[in-house]
Write an enzyme that holds these catalytic residues in place. Structure first.
Site, PDB file in Angstrom:
ATOM      1  N   GLU A  76      20.817 -15.925 -29.250  1.00 50.68           N
ATOM      2  CA  GLU A  76      21.381 -15.684 -30.424  1.00 50.68           C
ATOM      3  C   GLU A  76      20.428 -13.926 -30.852  1.00 50.68           C
ATOM      4  O   GLU A  76      21.268 -13.408 -31.288  1.00 50.68           O
ATOM      5  CB  GLU A  76      20.322 -16.344 -31.174  1.00 50.68           C
ATOM      6  CG  GLU A  76      20.967 -17.128 -32.999  1.00 50.68           C
ATOM      7  CD  GLU A  76      20.836 -18.156 -33.471  1.00 50.68           C
ATOM      8  OE1 GLU A  76      20.826 -18.926 -33.063  1.00 50.68           O
ATOM      9  OE2 GLU A  76      19.694 -17.737 -34.555  1.00 50.68           O
ATOM     10  N   ASP A  77      19.144 -14.128 -30.761  1.00 52.90           N
ATOM     11  CA  ASP A  77      18.431 -13.121 -31.084  1.00 52.90           C
ATOM     12  C   ASP A  77      18.720 -12.266 -30.151  1.00 52.90           C
ATOM     13  O   ASP A  77      17.925 -10.548 -30.398  1.00 52.90           O
ATOM     14  CB  ASP A  77      17.077 -13.280 -31.801  1.00 52.90           C
ATOM     15  CG  ASP A  77      16.973 -14.197 -32.842  1.00 52.90           C
ATOM     16  OD1 ASP A  77      18.211 -13.746 -33.554  1.00 52.90           O
ATOM     17  OD2 ASP A  77      16.292 -14.760 -33.018  1.00 52.90           O
TER      18      ASP A  77
END
Ligand code: MN
Length: 715
Positions: A76-77
């Site tokens: 996600e990051d």
């Protein structure tokens, strides 16, 4: 601060034969990927996955879960694709990480839509593998613990979401320890003032209790030793939020929260019988409060919690609670589903017999089935609330059905089978006939009576509690509407074609589709549904089929007056559009009358006055009633049949018609008849009025004429 060694140590403690290589590798990989990122606290980002992984290791989850926890924010990051995770850590880990990753393609959506979609994704992943949820909860826990570093408005939003969704989820799967901490932290940010003032009071009380706490603790220890009970004794003060909730719910003061101070006696020996023995010892030592003694061992809570609770009084009236349970029960109380996971040692299949897990995934599947994104989160919240309070009722054959708190016989019927729900007309609870909206209680024996001709009622939506029932009822009405419109549209079109002697082969769907831009029409049924539902006018369609008709028709429409064909524009069925309605001939309702709809077999919904005699007949099926309301349209006009009984005096008819003239009412027909013997006359006036108000007005005026004995509207 948690280091990777702490995690590995925990892991090997719980899995002596486990291999921590993959955990080590995941740590190195995650550290690299998050290298330049920082948490809002200013600490390196990797601190967060380490904390999450530690929580997971603490509750003894397996190697894959710890690896996934370390990697949970990598996709996600950072720029890492999920394929890379699969390549390096295997398919199982990749599936877990994917389940924990928010959807990236949602940037254009509204925030609430995005939230709902992400949440849905999480739940689907969770239904496939519950470890996803457990890791998500550990993730949320760390985020809540470090919430102080977020901006104030974000703190509130996150805390509210935690309290509404994640804490109940934790509760539903029996993870009591995480649930308690999530709730307490949320409360702190949602209502800081209340949290602060209550915390202070709690602290005060704790100080007051302190000397006694030690005395009680020592006594317990001595007594257990003396009786040969091998156990751990814990002391615990209730969380501020739980205290707050209890005070609110029961409307009591802090002093009346009797389980404010609790001791836990956790038996090393996994024998439930010994728990009862301990209770016996305790009741011999102190006075106990009879109505607060609880046996959750023989009757576990719905989320699997087992324990014995008793409230004792020390000295001059200090109340404290003691919870007695075995080590195994204790783990389930704190870790819930995670504890089951451990015991079963298997994968998903082994878990499926955990009742709480079944319940949860069933709810999720139901939620997914039919709810729109915007409704989803709300439904989910309701669903979660339900799970913690559900009741068990019995079928006549003794089968148990689990239903949410406040469920009704209709919920029960739909839980048995969709068709039983649709056709249910009557319910018996414990042998007595009850209304369908009766609230069921734990242990009720419920019997449903069905009729093959019965259909659901819109009213049911007002009281059913399960999403299953709601969705099935809504679906039935959607379907019903469609079918009704289809057959009505077919009938209308065929009739019009016959009337104008147009062969059916002239109906050119392609051409119609081209001309009518508002709706796609690819087959004849589409056309029927649109005509039947008044979405497009028959006149327009005929005009396309045979253009020469268009002009002629227009003229005819202008001349047309208010007939039943217009009636349906004047009435709205609550919650349904485009349904065929007719004015019931028996009572001819007019604007302003109290009305009710009745679902007929062939003519859609027929609109009656609520006091219509026909509705009182026995063949009327109450399940077919539908709420309807008037719609105010520009030109209101209704035909009313009025009877007037008068004395047989000269000139009475002129006096009567004068009233109609003065009120500017359109008289359609007048019939009169005299009864010479009685010296009375009876008149029948057929008149056009615009509303009930106008009619009432007219009747008052007629009655005030000398010689008029009575006036009534013909039913
Ligand atoms: Mn995270």
């Amino acid at each position: 601060m948690i280091r990777i060694d702490d995690i590995i140590e925990k892991f090997t403690e719980h899995h002596p034969d486990g291999d921590p290589t993959l955990i080590q590798k995941a740590y190195v990989f995650a550290s690299m990927m998050h290298e330049y990122q920082k948490r809002k606290s200013g600490l390196p980002y990797i601190v967060h996955p380490l904390n999450v992984a530690y929580t997971i290791a603490e509750i003894r989850l397996d190697e894959e879960s710890i690896v996934a926890a370390l990697l949970h924010d990598v996709v996600e990051d950072t720029e890492t694709p999920i394929d890379k995770i699969e390549e390096l850590f295997g398919k199982e880990v990749a599936l877990l990480v994917d389940g924990l990753t928010k959807l990236s393609a949602l940037e254009n959506l509204e925030k609430s839509e995005r939230q709902a979609a992400n949440f849905k994704k999480l739940l689907i992943a969770m239904a496939e593998d519950p470890r996803v949820l457990i890791i998500k909860l550990a993730d949320r826990l760390d985020n809540m613990r470090t919430l102080e570093f977020m901006k104030e408005h974000k703190q509130k939003t996150i805390a509210e979401e935690t309290l509404d969704i994640y804490a109940p989820l934790a509760h539903a799967i029996g993870m009591g320890k995480i649930k308690g901490e999530l709730e307490n932290l949320s409360f702190k940010y949602i209502a800081p003032d209340e949290y602060k003032s209550l915390s202070e009071k709690v602290e005060e009380r704790k100080t007051k209790y302190e000397p006694y706490v030690d005395e009680i603790y020592n006594t317990l220890k001595e007594e257990m030793l003396k009786n040969g009970i091998n156990c751990i004794i814990q002391k615990r003060f209730k969380h501020v939020y739980s205290i707050y909730k209890k005070m609110k719910q029961r409307n009591i003061t802090l002093d009346e929260v009797y389980d404010f101070l609790a001791f836990r006696i956790i038996l090393k020996n996994n024998d439930p019988n010994e728990c009862y023995k301990v209770i016996g010892i305790l009741h011999g030592l102190w006075v106990y409060v009879a109505h607060r003694w609880r046996d959750f061992i023989s009757q576990p809570k719905k989320n699997g919690y087992q324990s014995l609770h008793t409230t004792l009084i020390y000295g001059e009236g200090l109340h404290f609670e003691v919870q007695v349970r075995t080590e195994e029960m204790h783990r389930i109380a704190e870790e819930g589903l995670a504890a089951h996971w451990q015991y079963k040692q298997g994968k998903l299949s082994a878990l499926e017999d955990s009742r709480i897990y079944q319940l949860l995934s069933k709810t999720i599947v139901e939620l997914q089935e039919n709810s729109s994104s915007s409704r989803f989160i709300n439904d989910m919240k309701m669903g979660l609330k339900d799970i913690s309070n559900d009741i068990m009722v019995l079928t006549p054959r003794g089968k148990t059905i689990t239903l949410p708190h406040q469920s009704t016989p209709v919920d029960f019927a739909y839980a048995i089978h969709t068709e039983v729900g649709h056709k249910c007309v009557r319910a018996k609870v414990d042998g007595k006939i009850v209304p369908l909206d009766t609230e069921l209680k734990d242990g009720n024996l419920v019997e449903i009576h069905t009729l093959p001709s019965a259909t659901p009622s819109r009213d049911w939506l007002k009281f059913v509690k399960t999403n299953r029932a709601k969705n099935r009822i809504r679906a039935w009405f959607r379907n019903f509407e469609k079918e009704r419109n289809l057959s009505r549209g077919k009938e209308l079109l065929e009739k019009a074609l016959r009337k104008h002697k147009i062969p059916f082969s002239d109906v050119d769907i392609e051409k119609i589709n081209k001309e009518i831009k508002s709706h796609p029409i690819t087959k004849i049924d589409d056309l029927y549904i649109l005509i039947g539902g008044n979405a497009i006018s028959l006149r327009k369609v005929l005009g396309i089929i045979k253009p020469s008709l268009a002009a002629k028709k227009k003229a005819a429409i202008k001349r047309g007056n208010s007939k039943d064909s217009d009636f349906e524009k004047k009435v709205r069925i609550k919650g349904i559009d485009h349904i065929y309605v007719t004015r019931a001939r028996c009572c001819n309702p007019i604007y302003g009358d109290d009305i009710i709809g009745y679902l007929t077999k062939v003519k859609g919904v027929s609109i009656h006055r609520v006091d219509c005699e026909n509705l009182k007949q026995t063949r009327i099926d109450p399940a077919r009633f539908i709420d309807v309301e008037w719609v105010e349209t520009e030109k209101m006009s209704f035909t009313v049949d009025l009877n007037i009984l008068t004395e047989d005096v000269k000139g009475i008819l002129t006096k009567l018609t004068d009233v109609f003239d003065k009120m500017n009412l359109d008289l359609r027909k007048v019939i009169g008849e005299t009864h010479k013997a009685k010296q009375q006359a009876i008149f029948r006036f057929i008149v056009q009025v615009d509303s009930r108000q106008q009619l009432d007005n007219l009747i008052v005026k007629l009655k005030s004429i000398k010689g008029v004995l009575s006036v009534w509207r013909k039913k």
